[in-house]
Design a protein around this motif. Structure first.
Motif, PDB file in Angstrom:
ATOM      1  N   VAL A   1       0.831  -1.202   0.000  1.00  0.00           N
ATOM      2  CA  VAL A   1       0.000   0.000   0.000  1.00  0.00           C
ATOM      3  C   VAL A   1       0.870   1.258   0.000  1.00  0.00           C
ATOM      4  CG1 VAL A   1      -1.531   1.379   1.452  1.00  0.00           C
ATOM      5  CG2 VAL A   1      -2.073  -0.998   0.997  1.00  0.00           C
ATOM      6  N   VAL A   2       1.881   1.252   0.876  1.00  0.00           N
ATOM      7  CA  VAL A   2       2.766   2.420   0.954  1.00  0.00           C
ATOM      8  C   VAL A   2       3.500   2.606  -0.372  1.00  0.00           C
ATOM      9  CG1 VAL A   2       4.797   3.369   2.100  1.00  0.00           C
ATOM     10  CG2 VAL A   2       3.034   2.255   3.434  1.00  0.00           C
ATOM     11  N   CYS A   3       3.942   1.504  -0.941  1.00  0.00           N
ATOM     12  CA  CYS A   3       4.669   1.560  -2.211  1.00  0.00           C
ATOM     13  C   CYS A   3       3.797   2.152  -3.298  1.00  0.00           C
ATOM     14  CB  CYS A   3       5.124   0.150  -2.586  1.00  0.00           C
ATOM     15  SG  CYS A   3       5.849   0.060  -4.217  1.00  0.00           S
ATOM     16  N   GLY A   4       2.548   1.662  -3.375  1.00  0.00           N
ATOM     17  CA  GLY A   4       1.633   2.143  -4.402  1.00  0.00           C
ATOM     18  C   GLY A   4       1.405   3.638  -4.300  1.00  0.00           C
ATOM     19  N   LYS A   5       1.224   4.096  -3.078  1.00  0.00           N
ATOM     20  CA  LYS A   5       0.969   5.517  -2.878  1.00  0.00           C
ATOM     21  C   LYS A   5       2.173   6.352  -3.320  1.00  0.00           C
ATOM     22  CE  LYS A   5      -0.564   8.955   0.326  1.00  0.00           C
ATOM     23  NZ  LYS A   5       0.512   9.810  -0.212  1.00  0.00           N
ATOM     24  N   LEU A   6       3.359   5.887  -2.982  1.00  0.00           N
ATOM     25  CA  LEU A   6       4.568   6.623  -3.359  1.00  0.00           C
ATOM     26  C   LEU A   6       4.748   6.648  -4.871  1.00  0.00           C
ATOM     27  CD1 LEU A   6       7.078   5.436  -0.688  1.00  0.00           C
ATOM     28  CD2 LEU A   6       6.465   7.783  -1.162  1.00  0.00           C
ATOM     29  N   LEU A   7       4.471   5.514  -5.492  1.00  0.00           N
ATOM     30  CA  LEU A   7       4.631   5.419  -6.938  1.00  0.00           C
ATOM     31  C   LEU A   7       3.697   6.403  -7.630  1.00  0.00           C
ATOM     32  CD1 LEU A   7       6.142   3.851  -9.102  1.00  0.00           C
ATOM     33  CD2 LEU A   7       4.202   2.289  -9.218  1.00  0.00           C
ATOM     34  N   MET A   8       2.468   6.454  -7.161  1.00  0.00           N
ATOM     35  CA  MET A   8       1.511   7.386  -7.747  1.00  0.00           C
ATOM     36  C   MET A   8       1.998   8.814  -7.598  1.00  0.00           C
ATOM     37  SD  MET A   8      -2.296   5.974  -6.942  1.00  0.00           S
ATOM     38  CE  MET A   8      -2.810   7.601  -6.484  1.00  0.00           C
ATOM     39  N   GLY A   9       2.547   9.099  -6.418  1.00  0.00           N
ATOM     40  CA  GLY A   9       3.048  10.445  -6.176  1.00  0.00           C
ATOM     41  C   GLY A   9       4.167  10.821  -7.116  1.00  0.00           C
ATOM     42  N   MET A  10       4.952   9.840  -7.518  1.00  0.00           N
ATOM     43  CA  MET A  10       6.093  10.126  -8.373  1.00  0.00           C
ATOM     44  C   MET A  10       5.715  10.232  -9.832  1.00  0.00           C
ATOM     45  SD  MET A  10       9.090   7.735  -6.957  1.00  0.00           S
ATOM     46  CE  MET A  10      10.155   8.106  -8.327  1.00  0.00           C
ATOM     47  N   VAL A  11       4.700   9.471 -10.251  1.00  0.00           N
ATOM     48  CA  VAL A  11       4.402   9.384 -11.667  1.00  0.00           C
ATOM     49  C   VAL A  11       3.342  10.388 -12.098  1.00  0.00           C
ATOM     50  CG1 VAL A  11       3.357   7.858 -13.362  1.00  0.00           C
ATOM     51  CG2 VAL A  11       5.165   7.010 -11.920  1.00  0.00           C
ATOM     52  N   MET A  12       2.400  10.651 -11.203  1.00  0.00           N
ATOM     53  CA  MET A  12       1.347  11.595 -11.570  1.00  0.00           C
ATOM     54  C   MET A  12       1.894  13.006 -11.606  1.00  0.00           C
ATOM     55  SD  MET A  12      -1.913  10.035  -9.595  1.00  0.00           S
ATOM     56  CE  MET A  12      -2.445  11.634  -9.090  1.00  0.00           C
ATOM     57  N   THR A  13       1.397  13.820 -12.533  1.00  0.00           N
ATOM     58  CA  THR A  13       1.876  15.192 -12.641  1.00  0.00           C
ATOM     59  C   THR A  13       1.616  15.953 -11.333  1.00  0.00           C
ATOM     60  OG1 THR A  13       1.209  15.084 -14.938  1.00  0.00           O
ATOM     61  CG2 THR A  13       1.772  17.252 -14.089  1.00  0.00           C
ATOM     62  N   PRO A  14       2.642  16.487 -10.730  1.00  0.00           N
ATOM     63  CA  PRO A  14       2.438  17.166  -9.450  1.00  0.00           C
ATOM     64  C   PRO A  14       1.700  18.500  -9.637  1.00  0.00           C
ATOM     65  CG  PRO A  14       4.719  17.348 -10.145  1.00  0.00           C
ATOM     66  CD  PRO A  14       4.045  16.466 -11.141  1.00  0.00           C
ATOM     67  N   ASP A  15       0.992  18.932  -8.566  1.00  0.00           N
ATOM     68  CA  ASP A  15       0.271  20.208  -8.633  1.00  0.00           C
ATOM     69  C   ASP A  15       1.232  21.374  -8.739  1.00  0.00           C
ATOM     70  OD1 ASP A  15      -2.132  18.995  -6.241  1.00  0.00           O
ATOM     71  OD2 ASP A  15      -2.208  19.051  -8.424  1.00  0.00           O
ATOM     72  N   GLU A  16       2.337  21.278  -8.034  1.00  0.00           N
ATOM     73  CA  GLU A  16       3.298  22.370  -7.978  1.00  0.00           C
ATOM     74  C   GLU A  16       4.639  21.866  -8.486  1.00  0.00           C
ATOM     75  OE1 GLU A  16       3.338  25.999  -6.509  1.00  0.00           O
ATOM     76  OE2 GLU A  16       4.832  25.519  -8.036  1.00  0.00           O
TER      77      GLU A  16
END
Lengths: 270, 308
Positions: B283-298
């Motif tokens: 779960v933690v891994c998935g969340k981090l991966l999403m954070g890295m791959v999805m276009t960040p807001d800022e």
């Protein structure tokens, strides 16, 4: 023994008149204390005078941000511009780019050597209504007019984006701000404003500048200092951590071991 | 109630930090992990500067690990000999890791390094562990109660390595080089990610070394104490990023949580523990991966370059 000289009549009158005049002058002098206490000629009244409710913001253990009241008086109608400038710290802004087409990672970085750590502007009316852009640029009023010298980038467009990013990021943290109308004026003479400092405010010497503006001209200004520093246990811990790092590290470890041991012993009966 | 953190230079809610410490301490006592891979991102999320989060978290893990080790020691589940060898490797690894951390920080790539390390290791470890433990659970259910051993194939080259030693508590006779290498790897990760390295250590001990799960938890915590103490010391001296006020708040909750977690862990079977840990890791891994791959807001971020 000389005989009492008889003053002539005219001489007697002259003498009485002079005495009367001297007496009037002295009575007048006694009646008006200002004239008696100020030997110099009367000074013109200062157009603006201002002060802060405190000149030292002490960051103690329970610090969660603080308010400082600025107050003062003017000699007549006018608009007030208040600028709070924090110490100049080298600030780095990084920009993410897609590395290897998938992952977002920091790529370009820009250092702003002169960026103030804290910058707030408060006015009695919106800036564009009270002062022309030239005046604002001259006094560096407004985040857009700050002298943010940029090291490490050449293209003009990128430079603007980085500047805007710096202002935006600092504003999100509550360190930069612009509050038009935050300076309240009473009867065109007295003014006051609440300066809000968030919990993450950087320590150092701050300058609070107050400008009195009339007809698009700065009539007068006052600068008053403000110091923000850690005080008490927090300051001691900070100093300990930076000056005697090795001892600090060992102390931190020992505290952790002791706490773990205590819990282990406390839970012995399972 | 707010308290000001002198090194992090921000104020936090005391009860929030105590609660966070308690929850992560519980996981630490339960699984034999330091809890750092959960706590460090959580600290960053509430606004603590990442470098301070890493340094301070290492400090907190020392406390919860000491607490957890004592709980497991009482049940005879700590293999000190194995722990010491893992430890030697860990010290070497965490020293190199702190230097590497400093270099990456200066390059401004520390955020990326931390995120990538998390995603890669959590993904691999979580995935493999999940597969294995689910298989073990099915196997034990099918054979009705006979305990399933996780490592059934014996890889030949591992058993041909020199320096063989006997590890009584783990009931093993293997080369000492293996635990040392595992220790080095874990040490490097510990320094860069602000973790105890347990989430790599525990599966490595179970699958690479073949230790029984219950002994793994206690021994892992034993090794973690020393690795994180070393990391704390080095982060404090080289980077001045250990906020002892934050650490004390965290560990107050964590040491108690670790005790409760150890007790809960004793009641679960090995496979159940592994499945839960694997799920959490994934779960933690998935969340981090999403954070890295999805276009960040800022796209822009303030760096830590300000000098006082």
């Amino acid at each position: 023994m000389t005989s009492t000289p008889t003053m002539s009549f005219s001489r007697r009158i002259a003498f009485s008149l002079t005495a009367a005049l001297v007496w009037c002058a002295m009575a007048g002098a006694a009646a008006s204390p200002v004239a008696a206490q100020t030997p110099a000629p009367v000074q013109e009244q200062q157009p603006i005078v201002a002060d802060l409710s405190k000149h030292l913001v002490a960051i103690t253990t329970g610090f969660a941000g603080t308010d400082v009241l600025l107050f003062g008086a003017t000699d007549g109608p006018g608009d007030i511009i208040l600028v709070v400038r924090g110490p100049q710290l080298g600030t780095v802004v990084r920009r993410k780019e897609r590395a290897a087409g998938i992952i977002w990672a920091n790529k370009d970085a820009v250092t702003f050597e002169n960026a103030p750590a804290f910058y707030h502007v408060a006015t009695s009316r919106p800036l564009e209504d009270i002062a022309p852009p030239g005046l604002l640029q001259r006094h560096q009023i407004g985040a857009g007019n700050l002298d943010l010298t940029v090291e490490g980038l050449d293209e003009g467009e990128s430079r603007t984006e980085f500047r805007e990013a710096l202002v935006r990021l600092k504003t999100d943290k509550g360190l930069y701000g612009y509050e038009p109308g935050a300076v309240a004026m009473l009867a065109n003479r007295l003014f006051r404003a609440e300066l809000r400092f968030p919990a993450n405010v950087p320590t150092g010497s701050y300058l609070v500048e107050v400008y009195l503006v009339r007809d698009g001209q700065v009539v007068s200004a006052e600068i008053t200092p403000l110091v923000i520093s850690k005080v008490g246990i927090g300051a001691d811990v900070f100093q300990f951590a930076h000056e005697q790092s090795a001892l600090y590290g060992i102390a931190a470890i020992l505290i952790a071991v002791a706490a773990g041991w205590l819990a282990g012993v406390a839970f012995r009966k399972s | 109630m707010q308290i000001y953190l002198p090194i992090a230079e921000m104020s936090v809610n005391v009860f929030l930090i105590l609660g966070m410490g308690g929850a992560v301490g519980f996981l630490s006592g339960l699984f034999g992990v330091g809890g750092g891979f959960l706590m460090t991102p959580l600290l960053i999320f509430i606004g603590v500067p990442p470098a301070v989060a890493v340094g301070t978290e290492a400090n907190q893990i020392v406390a919860s690990s000491v607490s957890g080790v004592l709980a497991h020691w009482r049940r005879g589940n700590v293999d000190v000999k194995m722990g010491l060898i893992l430890l030697l490797g860990g010290l070497a690894g965490s020293g190199a890791g702190v230097v590497l951390f400093k270099i990456l920080r200066a390059l401004g790539q520390i955020d990326l390094a931390i995120s990538l390390s998390y995603v890669v290791f959590l993904g691999i470890v979580g995935g493999l562990m999940f597969i294995e433990s689910v298989n073990a659970m099915f196997r034990s259910r099918r054979s009705r109660g006979s305990p399933a051993k996780p490592q059934e194939r014996h890889r030949g080259w591992i058993h041909r390595l020199p320096l063989k030693m006997r590890f009584r508590k783990s009931k093993l006779y293997i080369s000492a080089i293996l635990p040392f290498a595992v220790g080095v790897l874990v040490g490097v990760l510990a320094a860069i990610m602000g973790v105890g390295g347990g989430f790599v250590m525990v599966p490595a001990m179970i699958y690479l070394l073949g230790m029984p799960t219950q002994v793994v938890v206690g021994t892992s915590l034993f090794q973690i104490i020393f690795v994180t103490a070393n990391t704390t010391f080095l982060q404090a001296t080289m980077n001045q990023t250990v906020d002892v006020v934050l650490a004390i708040l965290l560990l107050a909750g964590a040491v108690i949580g670790a005790q409760i977690g150890a007790r809960a862990g004793a009641k679960l079977k090995g496979e159940q523990l592994r499945v839960l840990l694997a799920l959490m890791v994934l779960v933690v891994c998935g969340k981090l991966l999403m954070g890295m791959v999805m276009t960040p807001d800022e796209l822009y971020a303030l760096g830590g370059g300000a000098k006082h």
